[in-house]
Design an enzyme around this catalytic site. Sequence first.
Site, short mmCIF file in Angstrom:
data_model
loop_
_atom_site.label_atom_id
_atom_site.label_comp_id
_atom_site.label_asym_id
_atom_site.label_seq_id
_atom_site.Cartn_x
_atom_site.Cartn_y
_atom_site.Cartn_z
N GLY A 182 20.12 29.64 64.88
CA GLY A 182 19.90 28.28 64.38
C GLY A 182 21.20 27.66 63.91
O GLY A 182 22.28 28.15 64.25
N ASN A 183 21.12 26.58 63.16
CA ASN A 183 22.34 25.95 62.63
C ASN A 183 22.04 25.32 61.27
O ASN A 183 20.90 25.32 60.82
CB ASN A 183 22.91 24.93 63.63
N HIS A 184 23.07 24.75 60.64
CA HIS A 184 22.95 24.28 59.25
C HIS A 184 22.43 22.85 59.11
O HIS A 184 22.49 22.29 58.03
CB HIS A 184 24.32 24.35 58.56
#
Length: 401
Positions: A212-214
Amino acid sequence: MSVLKGKRILLGVTAGIAAYKTAWLVRLLVKADAEVRVVMTPAAKDFVTPLTLSTLSKNEVYSSFTNEEDENAQWNNHVELGLWADYLLIAPATANTLAKMATGVCDNLLLAVYLSAKCPVLYAPAMDLDMYKHPSTQNTFDTLNGFGNIQIPAAHGELASGLVGQGRMAEPEEIVSFLEEYISQGLPLKGKRVLITAGPTYEAIDPVRFVGNHSSGLMGYKIAERAAALGAEVTLVSGPSAIQLENKRVNLIRVVSAAEMFDAVQSHYAKIDIGIFAAAVADYRPIDPAQEKIKKTGDSLDIKLEKTQDILGWAGSQKKQQYLVGFALETQNELDNAKKKLEKKNLDLIILNSLRDEGAGFKSKTNKVTFIDKNGAVLPFDLKDKAAVAVDILDYIIKQQ
Ligand code: CTP
């Protein structure tokens, strides 16, 4: 006949010298057949008397929660006043009151009315030129406009201090025509369908882990709120995000993976007028997610990834009536890369974030963006709250419709 006929205008008067002009403002509104009630801040009474405004508006003027001189005093219900109004017009709006409105301070009746009002709020700033120019006042304007309030631009001219510059309250005639124009235009996105993607996507590695990512989703949520406030029918397709939607009119579809986001976009795309793709979609996903939790057996673990669907790329390839907006988060050759993305994905507008700009990007509350449109126009903006960036984005799109 004025569009103001029969409209309920709640006029908020704050303590600026321009308050003396509200006598004429009330008179003009009443002449246009509007119903007018007035709420004053306590200090505004130093500049114009409640008696003048109650005589002209033919209604009682309120300035505190109770009328202290009257022993049978009743509570002035701010919620009731806020609900009564079709429009809340704050004129003159001083730097002090505006700053309180921006931060939710509620130490007088007018501020309580503002916080509980459900109607559109218009405000006409009035202050000295240096106060007007001050970065904190400019931030206040950005915040208030980001909330969906409508600013009636201050005029340039001679000020009470004797200095000449911007800050003078628009003349009562101008305020009335501004209000009339606002009412007759209606909400600029009424009848438009807007689709927005927001947040990250999570691509499963096994039942408990993901790639995933932030991204927080904040930018997309603010765009959705603003589009709904401007009258659009909004569908927000959001990856996992902790943000609470304030506007209940937004149709929120929660998804987890890029594949689910793509499905949701595909099923809405044909009918929309505007698509704004703010999601930070994972570009790759594990080819074959494990059905059971992966045990730590070896010293290293290889996870083979495959490309996800480019959702915006697909939308561009299918484009008909849709006005398409994408985001580009770049770290180098920003303008060039963004322009290439705009062409490759067949977009109308791309919004560039540079990670080299402090305060920009998908983890922060602020953003610094540059718009690049399909005709090559490049429009850089200052660092702003994401709610204010959402205002800029939708204002730009509205001008292109
Ligand atoms: N986007 C999308 N689907 C994807 C990847 C991106 O819809 N699978 C959208 C994003 O929402 C954004 C735009 O495409 O509006 C730009 O995304 P970005 O990841 O920067 O572009 P890419 O084409 O993936 O290029 P690169 O990652 O190489 O910079």
